[in-house]
Design an enzyme around this catalytic site. Structure first.
Site, PDB file in Angstrom:
ATOM      1  N   THR A   1      43.810  18.727  76.875  1.00 22.52           N
ATOM      2  CA  THR A   1      43.755  18.383  78.301  1.00 22.52           C
ATOM      3  C   THR A   1      43.496  16.902  78.547  1.00 22.52           C
ATOM      4  OG1 THR A   1      42.901  20.557  78.817  1.00 22.52           O
ATOM      5  CG2 THR A   1      42.500  18.873  80.447  1.00 22.52           C
TER       6      THR A   1
ATOM      7  N   ASP B   1      48.756  21.204  72.522  1.00 19.00           N
ATOM      8  CA  ASP B   1      47.667  22.000  73.086  1.00 19.00           C
ATOM      9  C   ASP B   1      46.970  22.611  71.874  1.00 19.00           C
ATOM     10  OD1 ASP B   1      47.160  23.848  75.927  1.00 19.00           O
ATOM     11  OD2 ASP B   1      46.411  24.614  74.022  1.00 19.00           O
ATOM     12  N   SER B   2      45.649  22.644  71.879  1.00 22.40           N
ATOM     13  CA  SER B   2      44.954  23.045  70.649  1.00 22.40           C
ATOM     14  C   SER B   2      45.156  24.521  70.309  1.00 22.40           C
ATOM     15  CB  SER B   2      43.472  22.702  70.708  1.00 22.40           C
ATOM     16  OG  SER B   2      42.770  23.580  71.537  1.00 22.40           O
ATOM     17  N   SER B   3      45.757  25.295  71.218  1.00 21.06           N
ATOM     18  CA  SER B   3      46.099  26.678  70.874  1.00 21.06           C
ATOM     19  C   SER B   3      47.178  26.715  69.802  1.00 21.06           C
ATOM     20  CB  SER B   3      46.607  27.431  72.112  1.00 21.06           C
ATOM     21  OG  SER B   3      45.630  27.392  73.105  1.00 21.06           O
TER      22      SER B   3
ATOM     23  N   ASP C   1      39.932  24.152  73.410  1.00 19.63           N
ATOM     24  CA  ASP C   1      40.057  25.584  73.104  1.00 19.63           C
ATOM     25  C   ASP C   1      39.748  25.922  71.645  1.00 19.63           C
ATOM     26  OD1 ASP C   1      40.694  26.033  75.707  1.00 19.63           O
ATOM     27  OD2 ASP C   1      42.840  26.338  75.392  1.00 19.63           O
TER      28      ASP C   1
ATOM     29  N   THR D   1      30.376  26.425  69.462  1.00 21.80           N
ATOM     30  CA  THR D   1      31.344  27.416  69.903  1.00 21.80           C
ATOM     31  C   THR D   1      31.712  27.092  71.352  1.00 21.80           C
ATOM     32  OG1 THR D   1      31.768  29.779  69.947  1.00 21.80           O
ATOM     33  CG2 THR D   1      29.599  29.129  70.670  1.00 21.80           C
TER      34      THR D   1
ATOM     35  N   THR E   1      27.431  37.936  62.955  1.00 20.18           N
ATOM     36  CA  THR E   1      27.095  38.710  64.153  1.00 20.18           C
ATOM     37  C   THR E   1      27.997  38.354  65.341  1.00 20.18           C
ATOM     38  OG1 THR E   1      25.376  39.235  65.765  1.00 20.18           O
ATOM     39  CG2 THR E   1      25.238  37.061  64.754  1.00 20.18           C
ATOM     40  N   GLN E   2      28.242  39.360  66.168  1.00 17.18           N
ATOM     41  CA  GLN E   2      28.992  39.121  67.416  1.00 17.18           C
ATOM     42  C   GLN E   2      28.118  38.415  68.447  1.00 17.18           C
ATOM     43  OE1 GLN E   2      30.487  42.797  68.978  1.00 17.18           O
ATOM     44  NE2 GLN E   2      31.544  43.320  67.084  1.00 17.18           N
ATOM     45  N   CYS E   3      26.800  38.447  68.239  1.00 20.50           N
ATOM     46  CA  CYS E   3      25.895  37.829  69.219  1.00 20.50           C
ATOM     47  C   CYS E   3      26.089  36.320  69.213  1.00 20.50           C
ATOM     48  CB  CYS E   3      24.441  38.124  68.867  1.00 20.50           C
ATOM     49  SG  CYS E   3      24.032  39.858  68.949  1.00 20.50           S
TER      50      CYS E   3
HETATM   51  N1  ASP Z   1      44.314  24.192  76.436  1.00 19.74           N
HETATM   52  C1  ASP Z   1      43.643  22.921  76.176  1.00 19.74           C
HETATM   53  C2  ASP Z   1      43.580  22.723  74.668  1.00 19.74           C
HETATM   54  O1  ASP Z   1      42.732  23.256  74.016  1.00 19.74           O
HETATM   55  C3  ASP Z   1      42.283  22.921  76.778  1.00 19.74           C
HETATM   56  C4  ASP Z   1      41.518  21.642  76.574  1.00 19.74           C
HETATM   57  O2  ASP Z   1      42.012  20.632  76.115  1.00 19.74           O
HETATM   58  O3  ASP Z   1      40.351  21.594  76.914  1.00 19.74           O
HETATM   59  O4  ASP Z   1      44.405  22.013  74.140  1.00 19.74           O
END
Ligand code: ASP
Length: 343
Positions: A15, A59-61, A92, A167, A278-280
């Site tokens: 972003t 995009d980091s996805s 992300d 996280t 752990t999921q916590c």
């Molecule tokens: N979708 C964006 C990414 O992770 C969100 C961000 O940059 O904060 O690339």
């Protein structure tokens, strides 16, 4: 080291450098040189800044282990020339990438600071400027000829964290990250403060080692009440599977059904490594604390202690890539290597 710190800014996307496509309304990456134009304030900092950008910012996805290696290689190629590194990355998956880099660099003596933003740099209310400027300041901080920070960190919204403890916990607040099991290493207010006793210390005589072999035949298996034998079996029997990050309940607890334990046992028998996390959001796995984790301990699951899922995944990829001997793997995984878990 030169008298003025020399910082390398590495732009991977996210972003922070995005712009709005007015036709579709969606955010997309734009030219890095334009990003610098938006922050003339950078010229006021007491450091020299060079920059390098991914050819195609993402995009980091879309991050994968190949991209992690690319970031590592940029730092490796420039390690001697620069005093510190700031990596601009989408928020992300930032905790995953930053955790991975913390393992890929052993004996780091220079700062590698990850940052990004929730709003694009061109937005009036952007959080990008503060995050970027302070990250550069953190990376430039030198005391007695040495970098104050000598590890991989994540800086976001006034807090400097150990990267492998973080996280992403909020998709819209400026305070997007947390470090539930380890306090911040520094804070930015009127003054930029560091908690020196918490910062990772590398023995200076040790030479930096860079690891690029990551095993990606691994999965994260998150338990939920009612999970079926069929689902667990299909996952544990994936062809070529080498490692599992098993997200359990509370302090590392899981169903005691014999089908579940038997499936884990046969996976372990095939040499698949399984770590219990752990999921916590906070707290630690304590195998054997409840009846529901006694069997997990007996069959030889690795305790992830208070590690994050992101960091467990990165550590698994790294250790499996290193081809550690079968008998040493569990003990090594349960040992803090970069401050990612308690002793
Ligand atoms: N979708 C964006 C990414 O992770 C969100 C961000 O940059 O904060 O690339």
């Amino acid at each position: 080291m030169t008298s003025i710190p020399h910082i390398l800014l590495i732009y991977t996307g996210g972003t922070i450098g995005m712009t709005k496509d007015y036709k579709t309304g969606a955010l997309k990456a734009f030219d890095f040189n334009k990003l610098l134009k938006h922050i003339p304030e950078l010229n006021l900092l007491n450091c020299m800044i060079d920059s390098v950008s991914f050819e195609e910012p993402i995009d980091s996805s879309n991050m994968n282990t190949q991209h992690w290696v690319s970031i590592v290689e940029i730092i490796e190629d420039n390690y001697e020339k620069f005093d510190g590194f700031v990596v601009l990355h989408g928020s992300d998956t930032m905790s995953y990438t930053a955790s991975a880099l913390s393992f890929m660099f052993e004996n780091l003596t220079k700062p590698v600071i990850f940052t990004g933003s929730q709003l694009p740099i061109g937005d009036l209310r952007t959080d990008a400027k503060e995050n970027l400027i302070t990250s550069i300041q953190v990376a430039s901080e030198i005391k007695n000829g040495k970098s104050v920070v000598q590890e991989v960190c994540l800086y976001f919204e006034y807090k400097l964290y150990r990267a492998n403890r973080t996280t992403k916990m909020n998709a819209e607040h400026f305070e997007a990250f947390s470090s539930p099991n380890f306090p911040p290493l520094g804070e930015s207010g009127v003054h930029l403060k560091f908690h020196n006793s918490l910062i990772f210390k590398t023995k200076r005589f040790k030479k930096i080692k860079i690891r690029k072999k990551l095993e990606d035949n691994i999965v994260i298996l998150k338990l939920f009440p009612g999970i079926t034998r069929n689902a667990v079996k299909s996952i544990l029997e994936i062809k070529g599977l080498k490692g599992v990050v098993l997200e359990t309940y509370g302090s590392g607890n899981a169903p005691t059904d014999s089908w579940f334990i038997d499936l884990l046992k046969s996976a372990l028998k095939k040499g698949i490594k399984i770590v219990d996390v752990t999921q916590c959001a906070g707290g630690s796995v304590i195998l054997g604390h409840y009846e529901t984790s006694v069997e997990l301990q007996k069959i030889g699951l690795i305790s992830g202690k208070d590690i994050t899922t992101e960091s467990a995944l990165a550590k698994m990829m790294y250790l499996l890539g290193e081809k550690i001997k079968m008998k040493d793997f569990k003990q090594l995984f349960e040992t803090p290597l970069r401050g990612e878990m308690i002793e």
